[in-house]
Design a protein around this motif. Structure first.
Motif, PDB file in Angstrom:
ATOM      1  N   GLU A  91       0.960  -1.264  -0.118  1.00 35.58           N
ATOM      2  CA  GLU A  91       0.060   0.072  -0.081  1.00 35.58           C
ATOM      3  C   GLU A  91       1.135   1.264  -0.065  1.00 35.58           C
ATOM      4  O   GLU A  91       0.380   2.283   0.240  1.00 35.58           O
ATOM      5  CB  GLU A  91      -1.140   0.093   1.279  1.00 35.58           C
ATOM      6  N   SER A  92       2.224   1.099  -0.515  1.00 36.14           N
ATOM      7  CA  SER A  92       2.940   2.174  -0.346  1.00 36.14           C
ATOM      8  C   SER A  92       2.540   3.257  -1.528  1.00 36.14           C
ATOM      9  O   SER A  92       2.283   2.968  -2.523  1.00 36.14           O
ATOM     10  CB  SER A  92       4.567   1.828  -0.362  1.00 36.14           C
ATOM     11  N   TRP A  93       2.764   4.691  -1.111  1.00 35.68           N
ATOM     12  CA  TRP A  93       2.457   5.533  -2.253  1.00 35.68           C
ATOM     13  C   TRP A  93       3.713   6.614  -2.026  1.00 35.68           C
ATOM     14  O   TRP A  93       4.516   6.733  -0.886  1.00 35.68           O
ATOM     15  CB  TRP A  93       1.238   6.363  -1.781  1.00 35.68           C
ATOM     16  N   VAL A  94       3.829   7.314  -2.983  1.00 34.05           N
ATOM     17  CA  VAL A  94       4.805   8.187  -2.951  1.00 34.05           C
ATOM     18  C   VAL A  94       4.153   9.795  -3.533  1.00 34.05           C
ATOM     19  O   VAL A  94       3.334   9.396  -4.825  1.00 34.05           O
ATOM     20  CB  VAL A  94       6.228   7.838  -3.744  1.00 34.05           C
ATOM     21  N   LEU A  95       4.374  10.928  -3.226  1.00 37.81           N
ATOM     22  CA  LEU A  95       3.659  12.146  -3.714  1.00 37.81           C
ATOM     23  C   LEU A  95       5.033  12.920  -4.363  1.00 37.81           C
ATOM     24  O   LEU A  95       5.927  12.993  -3.839  1.00 37.81           O
ATOM     25  CB  LEU A  95       3.145  12.816  -2.481  1.00 37.81           C
ATOM     26  N   LEU A  96       4.655  13.068  -5.643  1.00 35.05           N
ATOM     27  CA  LEU A  96       5.543  14.125  -6.298  1.00 35.05           C
ATOM     28  C   LEU A  96       4.748  15.579  -6.605  1.00 35.05           C
ATOM     29  O   LEU A  96       3.677  15.468  -6.977  1.00 35.05           O
ATOM     30  CB  LEU A  96       5.690  13.674  -7.898  1.00 35.05           C
ATOM     31  N   ARG A  97       5.460  16.222  -5.984  1.00 34.03           N
ATOM     32  CA  ARG A  97       4.793  17.592  -5.722  1.00 34.03           C
ATOM     33  C   ARG A  97       5.449  18.824  -6.352  1.00 34.03           C
ATOM     34  O   ARG A  97       6.633  19.002  -6.048  1.00 34.03           O
ATOM     35  CB  ARG A  97       4.472  18.106  -4.238  1.00 34.03           C
ATOM     36  N   GLY A  98       5.307  19.468  -7.512  1.00 33.46           N
ATOM     37  CA  GLY A  98       5.643  20.459  -8.003  1.00 33.46           C
ATOM     38  C   GLY A  98       5.077  21.015  -9.527  1.00 33.46           C
ATOM     39  O   GLY A  98       4.232  20.141  -9.848  1.00 33.46           O
ATOM     40  N   ASP A  99       5.569  21.839 -10.205  1.00 27.47           N
ATOM     41  CA  ASP A  99       4.882  22.243 -11.632  1.00 27.47           C
ATOM     42  C   ASP A  99       3.419  22.323 -11.355  1.00 27.47           C
ATOM     43  O   ASP A  99       2.788  21.948 -12.474  1.00 27.47           O
ATOM     44  CB  ASP A  99       5.419  21.119 -12.612  1.00 27.47           C
ATOM     45  N   GLY A 100       2.770  22.660 -10.456  1.00 24.55           N
ATOM     46  CA  GLY A 100       1.345  23.082 -10.071  1.00 24.55           C
ATOM     47  C   GLY A 100       0.637  21.522 -10.244  1.00 24.55           C
ATOM     48  O   GLY A 100      -0.687  21.479 -10.426  1.00 24.55           O
ATOM     49  N   GLN A 101       1.194  20.633  -9.728  1.00 22.12           N
ATOM     50  CA  GLN A 101       0.725  19.147  -9.649  1.00 22.12           C
ATOM     51  C   GLN A 101       0.884  18.514  -8.371  1.00 22.12           C
ATOM     52  O   GLN A 101       2.016  18.818  -7.745  1.00 22.12           O
ATOM     53  CB  GLN A 101       1.214  18.207 -10.803  1.00 22.12           C
ATOM     54  N   LEU A 102      -0.015  17.849  -8.158  1.00 24.65           N
ATOM     55  CA  LEU A 102       0.208  16.666  -6.932  1.00 24.65           C
ATOM     56  C   LEU A 102      -0.055  15.269  -7.654  1.00 24.65           C
ATOM     57  O   LEU A 102      -1.198  14.923  -7.855  1.00 24.65           O
ATOM     58  CB  LEU A 102      -0.928  16.723  -5.868  1.00 24.65           C
ATOM     59  N   ALA A 103       1.088  14.674  -7.812  1.00 22.69           N
ATOM     60  CA  ALA A 103       0.884  13.376  -8.360  1.00 22.69           C
ATOM     61  C   ALA A 103       1.131  12.106  -7.312  1.00 22.69           C
ATOM     62  O   ALA A 103       2.477  12.121  -6.983  1.00 22.69           O
ATOM     63  CB  ALA A 103       1.992  12.971  -9.530  1.00 22.69           C
ATOM     64  N   PHE A 104      -0.026  11.528  -7.074  1.00 24.63           N
ATOM     65  CA  PHE A 104       0.030  10.522  -5.965  1.00 24.63           C
ATOM     66  C   PHE A 104       0.324   9.099  -6.823  1.00 24.63           C
ATOM     67  O   PHE A 104      -0.464   8.480  -7.299  1.00 24.63           O
ATOM     68  CB  PHE A 104      -1.206  10.458  -5.370  1.00 24.63           C
ATOM     69  N   LEU A 105       1.400   8.652  -6.727  1.00 20.93           N
ATOM     70  CA  LEU A 105       1.902   7.370  -7.323  1.00 20.93           C
ATOM     71  C   LEU A 105       2.228   6.279  -6.419  1.00 20.93           C
ATOM     72  O   LEU A 105       2.632   6.326  -5.094  1.00 20.93           O
ATOM     73  CB  LEU A 105       3.226   7.662  -7.954  1.00 20.93           C
ATOM     74  N   ARG A 106       1.389   5.098  -6.882  1.00 22.82           N
ATOM     75  CA  ARG A 106       1.584   3.915  -5.940  1.00 22.82           C
ATOM     76  C   ARG A 106       2.106   2.877  -6.938  1.00 22.82           C
ATOM     77  O   ARG A 106       1.952   2.374  -7.938  1.00 22.82           O
ATOM     78  CB  ARG A 106       0.187   3.547  -5.791  1.00 22.82           C
ATOM     79  N   PRO A 107       3.615   2.598  -6.728  1.00 20.54           N
ATOM     80  CA  PRO A 107       4.424   1.660  -7.254  1.00 20.54           C
ATOM     81  C   PRO A 107       3.972   0.125  -7.061  1.00 20.54           C
ATOM     82  O   PRO A 107       3.589  -0.225  -5.859  1.00 20.54           O
ATOM     83  CB  PRO A 107       5.674   1.795  -7.088  1.00 20.54           C
ATOM     84  N   VAL A 108       3.594  -0.652  -8.033  1.00 18.07           N
ATOM     85  CA  VAL A 108       3.080  -2.048  -7.746  1.00 18.07           C
ATOM     86  C   VAL A 108       4.163  -3.018  -8.465  1.00 18.07           C
ATOM     87  O   VAL A 108       4.274  -2.931  -9.601  1.00 18.07           O
ATOM     88  CB  VAL A 108       1.662  -2.142  -8.125  1.00 18.07           C
ATOM     89  N   ARG A 109       4.526  -4.000  -7.811  1.00 19.24           N
ATOM     90  CA  ARG A 109       5.307  -5.051  -8.573  1.00 19.24           C
ATOM     91  C   ARG A 109       4.495  -6.216  -9.069  1.00 19.24           C
ATOM     92  O   ARG A 109       3.733  -6.682  -8.254  1.00 19.24           O
ATOM     93  CB  ARG A 109       6.541  -5.653  -7.500  1.00 19.24           C
ATOM     94  N   LEU A 110       4.564  -6.492 -10.487  1.00 20.30           N
ATOM     95  CA  LEU A 110       3.877  -7.790 -11.082  1.00 20.30           C
ATOM     96  C   LEU A 110       4.702  -8.829 -11.127  1.00 20.30           C
ATOM     97  O   LEU A 110       6.093  -8.597 -11.261  1.00 20.30           O
ATOM     98  CB  LEU A 110       3.279  -7.021 -12.204  1.00 20.30           C
ATOM     99  N   ASP A 111       4.274  -9.758 -11.250  1.00 21.29           N
ATOM    100  CA  ASP A 111       4.721 -11.189 -11.424  1.00 21.29           C
ATOM    101  C   ASP A 111       5.323 -11.408 -12.751  1.00 21.29           C
ATOM    102  O   ASP A 111       6.462 -12.270 -12.924  1.00 21.29           O
ATOM    103  CB  ASP A 111       4.041 -12.555 -10.961  1.00 21.29           C
ATOM    104  N   GLU A 112       5.068 -10.665 -13.844  1.00 18.17           N
ATOM    105  CA  GLU A 112       5.398 -11.086 -15.208  1.00 18.17           C
ATOM    106  C   GLU A 112       6.601 -10.142 -15.759  1.00 18.17           C
ATOM    107  O   GLU A 112       6.787  -9.228 -15.097  1.00 18.17           O
ATOM    108  CB  GLU A 112       4.166 -10.929 -16.151  1.00 18.17           C
ATOM    109  N   THR A 113       7.327 -10.571 -16.732  1.00 18.42           N
ATOM    110  CA  THR A 113       8.403  -9.867 -17.272  1.00 18.42           C
ATOM    111  C   THR A 113       7.851  -8.442 -17.930  1.00 18.42           C
ATOM    112  O   THR A 113       6.702  -8.418 -18.350  1.00 18.42           O
ATOM    113  CB  THR A 113       9.320 -10.491 -18.228  1.00 18.42           C
TER     114      THR A 113
END
Length: 244
Positions: A165-187
């Motif tokens: 459930e980890s998130w990372v916020l990228l804040r700048g350039d008039g934006q709030l980008a809430f990104l959730r990195p998810v690892r998948l099992d395939e290549t």
């Protein structure tokens, strides 16, 4: 690119997001109604498929001890586009959105190039969209649900139930980008093939093609928006908590 603030963005790992819907009187939109109408007419002339539906923008955001509290209000897409096209002149209102960042088992990031009929035609970034009424749950805004829905609609992929459930916020350039990195099992190749099959099954796909980023050398300074470049730069530089 400055160390610690890639492409001018703060990169903030988050333990939790608390997003709510509030009432907000957006003075800029009210005072610039004519500009909004003219901008929308110009946009529609270039891309007739654009739809002026309700969207949610942010009017407040604060991060304390890893907890982000963000307030959203409802407005129209035409107002949002005019505001963004004008350089986001009102510092009180921000384009805020959530996205799943699909990571493959072999360490690549899956992205997509937006189709020619979309407002961001030709740009390359993660599956995402501006939150709307479908993301409202009472007086809260479901950013996780918004991100998951966009992932399914654009790529056919789904977030595994066991995903973190980890998130990372990228804040700048008039934006709030809430990104959730998810690892998948395939290549990356397998995921890319699945995304391409999904794209071809859609009569009007949002994506023009699938893009795979395997390292910093794949950061496209021309077609990737700054938030996407900032995330990839941090991720491929090994910044903690950015890759999930």
């Amino acid at each position: 690119m400055s160390e610690g603030r890639p492409y001018g963005f703060e990169v903030l790992p988050l333990a939790r997001i608390e997003a709510r819907l509030v009432a907000y009187d957006w003075a800029w939109a009210r005072d610039n109604a004519e500009r909004v109408a003219e901008n929308w007419e110009r946009r529609r002339a270039a891309r007739p498929a654009l739809f002026d539906g309700p969207v949610l923008l942010a009017c407040a955001c604060a991060v304390t001890d890893g907890v982000c509290r963000v307030d959203f209000f409802e407005t129209t897409y035409s107002r949002f586009i005019a505001y963004r096209d004008g350089g986001s002149p009102d510092g009180h209102v921000t384009n805020a959105f959530a996205a799943i960042v699909p990571w493959s088992a072999d360490g690549a990031v899956l992205m997509g190039e937006m189709g020619p009929q979309t407002a961001n035609a030709g740009q390359i970034y993660f599956p995402c969209g501006t939150p709307d009424r479908d993301d409202i749950r009472g007086d809260t805004v479901d950013l996780a649900g918004s991100a998951g829905r966009e992932l399914r609609e654009e790529t056919g992929l789904a977030v595994p139930e066991e995903a973190g459930e980890s998130w990372v916020l990228l804040r700048g350039d008039g934006q709030l980008a809430f990104l959730r990195p998810v690892r998948l099992d395939e290549t990356a190749e397998q995921l890319g093939d699945r995304m391409e099959r999904h794209r071809l099954q859609d009569a009007d796909p949002e994506l023009a093609r699938v893009v795979i980023a395997r390292g910093a050398q794949d950061i496209d300074g021309t077609r990737m928006p700054p938030f996407a470049r900032a995330y990839l730069a941090a991720a491929f530089a090994g910044v903690p908590a950015v890759t999930g």
